[in-house]
Design a protein around this motif. Sequence first.
Motif, short mmCIF file in Angstrom:
data_model
loop_
_atom_site.label_atom_id
_atom_site.label_comp_id
_atom_site.label_asym_id
_atom_site.label_seq_id
_atom_site.Cartn_x
_atom_site.Cartn_y
_atom_site.Cartn_z
N ILE A 70 -18.16 -2.04 1.22
CA ILE A 70 -16.99 -2.56 0.51
C ILE A 70 -15.80 -1.80 0.73
CG2 ILE A 70 -16.10 -3.23 -1.69
CD1 ILE A 70 -18.98 -3.99 -2.52
N CYS A 71 -15.89 -0.45 0.43
CA CYS A 71 -14.75 0.31 1.00
C CYS A 71 -14.27 0.10 2.25
CB CYS A 71 -14.99 1.87 0.55
SG CYS A 71 -15.17 2.04 -1.08
N ALA A 72 -15.24 0.30 3.14
CA ALA A 72 -14.85 0.07 4.47
C ALA A 72 -13.95 -1.21 4.79
CB ALA A 72 -16.08 0.13 5.49
N VAL A 73 -14.53 -2.43 4.39
CA VAL A 73 -13.89 -3.62 4.49
C VAL A 73 -12.58 -3.55 3.80
CG1 VAL A 73 -14.00 -5.97 3.63
CG2 VAL A 73 -15.87 -5.06 4.78
N PHE A 74 -12.53 -3.06 2.53
CA PHE A 74 -10.99 -2.77 1.92
C PHE A 74 -10.24 -2.14 2.67
CE2 PHE A 74 -8.38 -0.44 -0.70
CZ PHE A 74 -7.60 -1.37 -1.55
N LEU A 75 -10.76 -1.05 3.26
CA LEU A 75 -9.67 -0.14 4.25
C LEU A 75 -9.34 -0.84 5.41
CD1 LEU A 75 -11.32 3.33 3.73
CD2 LEU A 75 -9.23 2.77 2.82
N PHE A 76 -10.08 -1.64 5.87
CA PHE A 76 -9.71 -2.46 6.84
C PHE A 76 -8.68 -3.41 6.79
CE2 PHE A 76 -10.46 -6.43 9.73
CZ PHE A 76 -10.33 -5.81 10.88
N PHE A 77 -8.97 -4.06 5.71
CA PHE A 77 -7.75 -4.93 5.54
C PHE A 77 -6.71 -4.28 4.80
CE2 PHE A 77 -11.43 -8.13 4.91
CZ PHE A 77 -10.92 -9.11 5.82
N ALA A 78 -6.55 -3.16 4.23
CA ALA A 78 -5.40 -2.68 4.03
C ALA A 78 -4.69 -2.25 5.04
CB ALA A 78 -5.96 -1.37 3.17
N SER A 79 -5.43 -1.39 5.96
CA SER A 79 -4.76 -1.04 7.15
C SER A 79 -4.11 -2.21 7.91
CB SER A 79 -5.70 -0.29 8.14
OG SER A 79 -6.50 -1.12 8.67
N ILE A 80 -4.79 -3.33 8.01
CA ILE A 80 -4.08 -4.55 8.78
C ILE A 80 -2.63 -4.63 7.85
CG2 ILE A 80 -3.97 -6.80 9.07
CD1 ILE A 80 -7.11 -6.38 9.91
N PHE A 81 -2.75 -4.78 6.69
CA PHE A 81 -1.51 -5.10 5.84
C PHE A 81 -0.65 -4.08 5.99
CE2 PHE A 81 -4.42 -7.60 3.06
CZ PHE A 81 -4.03 -8.93 3.65
N LEU A 82 -0.95 -2.82 6.18
CA LEU A 82 0.10 -1.80 6.17
C LEU A 82 0.71 -1.65 7.60
CD1 LEU A 82 1.27 1.04 5.15
CD2 LEU A 82 -0.73 2.04 6.35
N ILE A 83 -0.15 -2.05 8.80
CA ILE A 83 0.47 -2.18 9.85
C ILE A 83 1.65 -3.27 9.85
CG2 ILE A 83 0.13 -3.16 12.52
CD1 ILE A 83 -2.44 -1.38 12.23
N GLN A 84 1.41 -4.57 9.47
CA GLN A 84 2.41 -5.69 8.88
C GLN A 84 3.60 -5.09 8.55
OE1 GLN A 84 1.88 -8.85 10.52
NE2 GLN A 84 0.00 -8.35 11.50
#
Length: 136
Positions: free
Chosen positions: A43-57
């Motif tokens: 769950i943390c890995a998935v959250f970090l993945f989506f958080a990094s995508i949003f951060l890049i955006q």
Amino acid sequence: MMQQRGKIQKLDNDFTRRREIELNNSKVTAVLSDRRKKRAMIICAVFLFFASIFLIQIVRAKVNYADVNTRIARQQKHLKKQQADHKVLKAQVAQLNDKSYVEQIIRDRYYYTKPGETVYSFPNKAPKDVNDYDVK
């Protein structure tokens, strides 16, 4: 009721039974806690993945915003320069519509005179050549 393993025998009383139940429960809870840890890591890995995508955006949006602002500033500067040039040209057109101004330019640049008029030139105020008045 007593089990034999070689020469060692296990006592069959309340204490040993409770102890055995506690050991079994601790093994089960250890397995469950390992599963929960794996799930939490996923769950943390998935959250970090989506958080990094949003951060890049967000970073891309800020870069684009800054780029657009610099372009706007550059275009506004260019617009002000063009407006100033337009004002100068409009003033020149207004002057060219004035008959006395046109007459003065023709006299200065092309050395025209009225009939019977004499032109005197002074050494410190030498007339400029016709080619010095190139249109900018």
